[in-house]
Design an enzyme around this catalytic site. Sequence first.
Site, PDB file in Angstrom:
ATOM      1  N   HIS A 156      12.063 -10.697 -14.148  1.00 28.79           N
ATOM      2  CA  HIS A 156      11.411 -11.625 -13.226  1.00 28.79           C
ATOM      3  C   HIS A 156      10.041 -11.032 -12.881  1.00 28.79           C
ATOM      4  O   HIS A 156       9.933  -9.842 -12.573  1.00 28.79           O
ATOM      5  CB  HIS A 156      12.254 -11.784 -11.962  1.00 28.79           C
ATOM      6  CG  HIS A 156      11.463 -12.279 -10.797  1.00 28.79           C
ATOM      7  ND1 HIS A 156      10.694 -13.411 -10.863  1.00 28.79           N
ATOM      8  CD2 HIS A 156      11.287 -11.769  -9.534  1.00 28.79           C
ATOM      9  CE1 HIS A 156      10.085 -13.596  -9.695  1.00 28.79           C
ATOM     10  NE2 HIS A 156      10.426 -12.609  -8.889  1.00 28.79           N
ATOM     11  N   CYS A 175      13.996 -15.925  -6.422  1.00 24.36           N
ATOM     12  CA  CYS A 175      13.544 -15.222  -7.643  1.00 24.36           C
ATOM     13  C   CYS A 175      14.678 -15.051  -8.656  1.00 24.36           C
ATOM     14  O   CYS A 175      14.427 -14.912  -9.849  1.00 24.36           O
ATOM     15  CB  CYS A 175      12.958 -13.875  -7.286  1.00 24.36           C
ATOM     16  SG  CYS A 175      11.528 -14.039  -6.215  1.00 24.36           S
ATOM     17  N   ASN A 197       3.383 -14.467  -9.293  1.00 20.05           N
ATOM     18  CA  ASN A 197       4.847 -14.542  -9.210  1.00 20.05           C
ATOM     19  C   ASN A 197       5.234 -16.012  -9.032  1.00 20.05           C
ATOM     20  O   ASN A 197       4.926 -16.611  -7.999  1.00 20.05           O
ATOM     21  CB  ASN A 197       5.295 -13.690  -8.020  1.00 20.05           C
ATOM     22  CG  ASN A 197       6.785 -13.716  -7.781  1.00 20.05           C
ATOM     23  OD1 ASN A 197       7.459 -14.682  -8.121  1.00 20.05           O
ATOM     24  ND2 ASN A 197       7.301 -12.669  -7.152  1.00 20.05           N
TER      25      ASN A 197
HETATM   26  N1  ACO Z   1      -5.694  -7.868   0.556  1.00 21.74           N
HETATM   27  C1  ACO Z   1      -6.196  -6.794   1.182  1.00 21.74           C
HETATM   28  N2  ACO Z   1      -5.481  -6.046   2.040  1.00 21.74           N
HETATM   29  C2  ACO Z   1      -4.214  -6.398   2.260  1.00 21.74           C
HETATM   30  C3  ACO Z   1      -3.625  -7.519   1.643  1.00 21.74           C
HETATM   31  C4  ACO Z   1      -4.433  -8.265   0.751  1.00 21.74           C
HETATM   32  N3  ACO Z   1      -3.973  -9.335   0.103  1.00 21.74           N
HETATM   33  N4  ACO Z   1      -2.353  -7.624   2.051  1.00 21.74           N
HETATM   34  C5  ACO Z   1      -2.127  -6.617   2.893  1.00 21.74           C
HETATM   35  N5  ACO Z   1      -3.244  -5.877   3.032  1.00 21.74           N
HETATM   36  C6  ACO Z   1      -3.451  -4.683   3.834  1.00 21.74           C
HETATM   37  C7  ACO Z   1      -2.456  -4.561   4.976  1.00 21.74           C
HETATM   38  O1  ACO Z   1      -2.884  -5.306   6.078  1.00 21.74           O
HETATM   39  C8  ACO Z   1      -2.455  -3.081   5.226  1.00 21.74           C
HETATM   40  O2  ACO Z   1      -3.574  -2.766   5.979  1.00 21.74           O
HETATM   41  P1  ACO Z   1      -3.510  -1.588   7.099  1.00 21.74           P
HETATM   42  O3  ACO Z   1      -3.168  -0.340   6.349  1.00 21.74           O
HETATM   43  O4  ACO Z   1      -4.874  -1.607   7.679  1.00 21.74           O
HETATM   44  O5  ACO Z   1      -2.416  -2.014   8.036  1.00 21.74           O
HETATM   45  C9  ACO Z   1      -2.656  -2.481   3.843  1.00 21.74           C
HETATM   46  O6  ACO Z   1      -3.215  -3.539   3.030  1.00 21.74           O
HETATM   47  C10 ACO Z   1      -1.369  -2.004   3.206  1.00 21.74           C
HETATM   48  O7  ACO Z   1      -0.380  -3.019   3.411  1.00 21.74           O
HETATM   49  P2  ACO Z   1       1.071  -2.874   2.879  1.00 21.74           P
HETATM   50  O8  ACO Z   1       1.822  -4.117   3.176  1.00 21.74           O
HETATM   51  O9  ACO Z   1       1.597  -1.543   3.337  1.00 21.74           O
HETATM   52  O10 ACO Z   1       0.747  -2.800   1.332  1.00 21.74           O
HETATM   53  P3  ACO Z   1       1.653  -2.287   0.188  1.00 21.74           P
HETATM   54  O11 ACO Z   1       1.009  -1.119  -0.450  1.00 21.74           O
HETATM   55  O12 ACO Z   1       3.082  -2.168   0.589  1.00 21.74           O
HETATM   56  O13 ACO Z   1       1.533  -3.494  -0.827  1.00 21.74           O
HETATM   57  C11 ACO Z   1       2.881  -5.291  -1.626  1.00 21.74           C
HETATM   58  C12 ACO Z   1       2.040  -4.769  -0.472  1.00 21.74           C
HETATM   59  C13 ACO Z   1       2.014  -5.507  -2.834  1.00 21.74           C
HETATM   60  C14 ACO Z   1       3.494  -6.617  -1.214  1.00 21.74           C
HETATM   61  C15 ACO Z   1       3.957  -4.231  -1.908  1.00 21.74           C
HETATM   62  O14 ACO Z   1       4.695  -3.915  -0.761  1.00 21.74           O
HETATM   63  C16 ACO Z   1       4.875  -4.650  -2.969  1.00 21.74           C
HETATM   64  O15 ACO Z   1       4.538  -4.566  -4.128  1.00 21.74           O
HETATM   65  N6  ACO Z   1       6.096  -5.057  -2.577  1.00 21.74           N
HETATM   66  C17 ACO Z   1       7.078  -5.492  -3.498  1.00 21.74           C
HETATM   67  C18 ACO Z   1       7.468  -6.840  -3.144  1.00 21.74           C
HETATM   68  C19 ACO Z   1       6.999  -7.822  -4.142  1.00 21.74           C
HETATM   69  O16 ACO Z   1       6.334  -7.577  -5.090  1.00 21.74           O
HETATM   70  N7  ACO Z   1       7.425  -8.994  -3.901  1.00 21.74           N
HETATM   71  C20 ACO Z   1       7.138 -10.041  -4.793  1.00 21.74           C
HETATM   72  C21 ACO Z   1       7.800 -11.245  -4.333  1.00 21.74           C
HETATM   73  S1  ACO Z   1       9.459 -11.008  -4.050  1.00 21.74           S
HETATM   74  C22 ACO Z   1      10.207 -10.968  -5.461  1.00 21.74           C
HETATM   75  O17 ACO Z   1       9.788 -11.582  -6.372  1.00 21.74           O
HETATM   76  C23 ACO Z   1      11.368 -10.135  -5.558  1.00 21.74           C
END
Ligand code: ACO
Length: 335
Positions: free
Chosen positions: A262, A115, A292
């Site tokens: 980004h 990234c 992304n």
């Molecule tokens: N659709 C539906 N449900 C989902 C999905 C999906 N695509 N993905 C995960 N879930 C579920 C999980 O299984 C979990 O279920 P559970 O509670 O029954 O176990 C629930 O949703 C919550 O999962 P988390 O992983 O805790 O979700 P979170 O709220 O953390 O959101 C996300 C995930 C969006 C990735 C978040 O952590 C985030 O924004 N992270 C930042 C990282 C990022 O944006 N990276 C981008 C790429 S890296 C970069 O560019 C730097």
Amino acid sequence: MFTSKITGLGHYVPENVVTNDDLSKLMDTNDAWIQERTGIKERRHIKKGDGNSTSVMGVKAAKMALKEANLKATDIDMIVFATLSPDMYFPGGGVEVQELMDMKTIPALDVRNQCSGFVYAMSVADQFVKTGMYENILVIGSENHSGGLDFTTRGRSVSVIFGDGAGAAVVSRSEDDQGGILSTHLHSEGKHKDELALQGPSTEHWVPEIIAENPQEDIPYYPYMNGQFVFKHAIVRFAEVIHEGLEANGLTTSDIDMLIPHQANLRISQFIQQKLKLSDDQVFNNIQKYGNTTAASIPIALSEAHKAGKIKKDDIVVLAAFGSGFTWGSVIIRW
Ligand code: ACO
């Protein structure tokens, strides 16, 4: 020392639009979850047979950037190509661009900083131009994510976020000693390398080994992301490196005319905007349309913002990135 300046910008995304509803037909997900967590409404995916690849998309973006810079491919002195998804394991995309664009036997350097790839690549170009070694450098960020993601429910927390596309910039020697790229600031912290990673194929996870030992369950050849951990680090490092860049140039956040973060996740961008107390006019986001696109996200956004007339001469433009490694960086530009 010379000064360096962006003289042309271009971007390309595949025509194939993949909505959140389209993904919900492949895995257990839904539009509301994706939009609430990431802000993404749709992304572009290469379609089998449409002729696109990481290097081909890079070339399409590059041609647009060259046209804007009023240069021919043979005027370019160096290619810096950033991607985490090259067409081949080796060689990298830079030499493919050199061949596809019929360029001279100029150097082609590949940057593997995910990234932050475009910010690192811009920094390399900036140094080569400022020292006087080269006059015009083509910097490309391009990604084909759709070719390597897990589109089953197992991979949903990663695969809904990423999209395909490419962006490019021409960095040229400039006579204007007031403007151009003012400074670049780069960092890394390898102790977090496993938190956002694709382990194979690699020398530690060769394909035959994966197939022979773990045909079904083994997933090192799909990207892994510890989303919440990444989120927490991203918001700290983004803010830090933007402040570092501004301070190095005697500027403050109120001097920012346009921040192009980004496009990791709309929630990360909004958090940074709030933290830095920036207005909506000072930040550009397009992740809603493209997801992304990793190394391509900043040049696509920069090119779109510029073409939409949102960047004017003398504006202070800040590029900032954070990603796998972890690596992060910023570029401060007086346009
Ligand atoms: N659709 C539906 N449900 C989902 C999905 C999906 N695509 N993905 C995960 N879930 C579920 C999980 O299984 C979990 O279920 P559970 O509670 O029954 O176990 C629930 O949703 C919550 O999962 P988390 O992983 O805790 O979700 P979170 O709220 O953390 O959101 C996300 C995930 C969006 C990735 C978040 O952590 C985030 O924004 N992270 C930042 C990282 C990022 O944006 N990276 C981008 C790429 S890296 C970069 O560019 C730097």
